[in-house]
Structure formats: structure tokens, C-alpha cells
Design a protein around this motif. Sequence first.
Motif, PDB file in Angstrom:
ATOM      1  N   GLU A  12       1.071  -1.282  -0.067  1.00  0.00           N
ATOM      2  CA  GLU A  12      -0.133   0.139   0.117  1.00  0.00           C
ATOM      3  C   GLU A  12       0.878   1.340  -0.020  1.00  0.00           C
ATOM      4  O   GLU A  12       0.525   2.058  -0.834  1.00  0.00           O
ATOM      5  N   SER A  13       1.900   1.159   0.868  1.00  0.00           N
ATOM      6  CA  SER A  13       2.745   2.393   0.990  1.00  0.00           C
ATOM      7  C   SER A  13       3.442   2.445  -0.530  1.00  0.00           C
ATOM      8  O   SER A  13       3.406   3.733  -0.893  1.00  0.00           O
ATOM      9  N   ALA A  14       3.958   1.655  -0.974  1.00  0.00           N
ATOM     10  CA  ALA A  14       4.645   1.556  -2.482  1.00  0.00           C
ATOM     11  C   ALA A  14       3.627   2.069  -3.452  1.00  0.00           C
ATOM     12  O   ALA A  14       4.032   2.852  -4.305  1.00  0.00           O
ATOM     13  N   TYR A  15       2.208   1.582  -3.556  1.00  0.00           N
ATOM     14  CA  TYR A  15       1.410   1.845  -4.420  1.00  0.00           C
ATOM     15  C   TYR A  15       0.849   3.582  -4.204  1.00  0.00           C
ATOM     16  O   TYR A  15       0.924   4.355  -5.036  1.00  0.00           O
ATOM     17  N   ARG A  16       0.841   3.880  -3.174  1.00  0.00           N
ATOM     18  CA  ARG A  16       0.448   5.408  -2.627  1.00  0.00           C
ATOM     19  C   ARG A  16       1.752   6.349  -3.181  1.00  0.00           C
ATOM     20  O   ARG A  16       1.494   7.297  -3.954  1.00  0.00           O
ATOM     21  N   ALA A  17       2.693   5.954  -3.042  1.00  0.00           N
ATOM     22  CA  ALA A  17       3.990   6.603  -3.271  1.00  0.00           C
ATOM     23  C   ALA A  17       4.059   6.708  -4.799  1.00  0.00           C
ATOM     24  O   ALA A  17       4.429   7.719  -5.561  1.00  0.00           O
ATOM     25  N   LEU A  18       4.075   5.598  -5.447  1.00  0.00           N
ATOM     26  CA  LEU A  18       3.825   5.416  -7.118  1.00  0.00           C
ATOM     27  C   LEU A  18       2.930   6.366  -7.621  1.00  0.00           C
ATOM     28  O   LEU A  18       3.060   7.099  -8.723  1.00  0.00           O
ATOM     29  N   ALA A  27      14.864   1.846  -6.547  1.00  0.00           N
ATOM     30  CA  ALA A  27      15.767   2.478  -5.366  1.00  0.00           C
ATOM     31  C   ALA A  27      15.208   3.665  -5.010  1.00  0.00           C
ATOM     32  O   ALA A  27      15.436   4.112  -3.842  1.00  0.00           O
ATOM     33  N   ASP A  28      14.980   4.584  -5.819  1.00  0.00           N
ATOM     34  CA  ASP A  28      14.305   5.925  -5.535  1.00  0.00           C
ATOM     35  C   ASP A  28      13.082   5.847  -4.568  1.00  0.00           C
ATOM     36  O   ASP A  28      12.875   6.495  -3.498  1.00  0.00           O
ATOM     37  N   LEU A  29      12.256   4.780  -4.795  1.00  0.00           N
ATOM     38  CA  LEU A  29      11.001   4.384  -3.912  1.00  0.00           C
ATOM     39  C   LEU A  29      11.443   4.005  -2.817  1.00  0.00           C
ATOM     40  O   LEU A  29      10.689   4.285  -1.618  1.00  0.00           O
ATOM     41  N   ARG A  32      12.383   6.668  -0.519  1.00  0.00           N
ATOM     42  CA  ARG A  32      11.276   7.565  -0.135  1.00  0.00           C
ATOM     43  C   ARG A  32      10.704   6.927   0.986  1.00  0.00           C
ATOM     44  O   ARG A  32      10.150   7.472   1.726  1.00  0.00           O
ATOM     45  N   LEU A  33      10.500   5.504   0.956  1.00  0.00           N
ATOM     46  CA  LEU A  33       9.678   4.644   1.882  1.00  0.00           C
ATOM     47  C   LEU A  33      10.488   4.437   3.060  1.00  0.00           C
ATOM     48  O   LEU A  33      10.089   3.812   4.017  1.00  0.00           O
ATOM     49  N   GLN A  38      15.188  -4.288  -1.702  1.00  0.00           N
ATOM     50  CA  GLN A  38      14.820  -5.668  -1.890  1.00  0.00           C
ATOM     51  C   GLN A  38      13.423  -5.969  -1.393  1.00  0.00           C
ATOM     52  O   GLN A  38      12.420  -6.290  -2.158  1.00  0.00           O
ATOM     53  N   ASP A  39      12.848  -5.373  -0.265  1.00  0.00           N
ATOM     54  CA  ASP A  39      11.524  -5.221   0.223  1.00  0.00           C
ATOM     55  C   ASP A  39      10.502  -4.307  -0.652  1.00  0.00           C
ATOM     56  O   ASP A  39       9.553  -4.663  -1.046  1.00  0.00           O
ATOM     57  N   THR A  40      11.232  -3.286  -1.292  1.00  0.00           N
ATOM     58  CA  THR A  40      10.501  -2.526  -2.268  1.00  0.00           C
ATOM     59  C   THR A  40      10.384  -3.104  -3.573  1.00  0.00           C
ATOM     60  O   THR A  40       9.095  -3.252  -3.825  1.00  0.00           O
TER      61      THR A  40
END
Length: 100
Positions: A12-18, A27-29, A32-33, A38-40
Motif C-alpha cells: 500500500e505504501s509503495a502504491y501510494r508513493a507510486l 531504489a528511489d522508491l 522515499r519509503l 529488496q523489500d520495495t
Amino acid sequence: MLGAIGLDERQESAYRALVALGAAEAADLARRLAIPEQDTERALRGLEQQGLAAQSSARTGRWVAAPPAVALGALLTQQRHELERAELAAVLLAEEYRAE
């Protein structure tokens, strides 16, 4: 909030940021998170499987968000159908129980 449709917190955090960025490299994401790259990557792959993100065809290593109205709408529709099937199964089981 999106756990109801199968997303974990990182996804959810990755999707919201994207969505906010439109597109980003893993790497940028991750920076940011504030989580390991690797988890990203794992979160992005999960989003990809659910149709919420895709790797950019224009730029290798870049991820783009699927439009929320379309992508989340499809997931919500799928979830509704699954709930309807479960509700029907519950009704049938209740009838079977009463018959016994």
C-alpha cells in the motif's frame, strides 16, 4: 486501508508513493519509503501481480502506477464477487444444517 483488497502495508505504501510520483525506480522508491530496496522490489512485484503497477516499457528499471480508478475498481469488483460466493455458500450450509 487497502488491506481489505489484499494489499499489505508495504504494498500500500509503495502504491501510494507510486501514484503520487507517477513513476519511479525501485531504489528511489525505497529511499522515499525508508525500507530496503529488496523489500520495495518485492512490494512492486506484488503490485504488478495485482495489476496496480507495471514496469515501464520506455525506461528499464522504472515502475509506473496503474490508474487507481481502473485498477482498484477491478480488485473491488473481484472482492465483491468472492464475498457473494461466500455468502451463497453460507446460506447453503445453513439450509443443510437445518435439514439435518
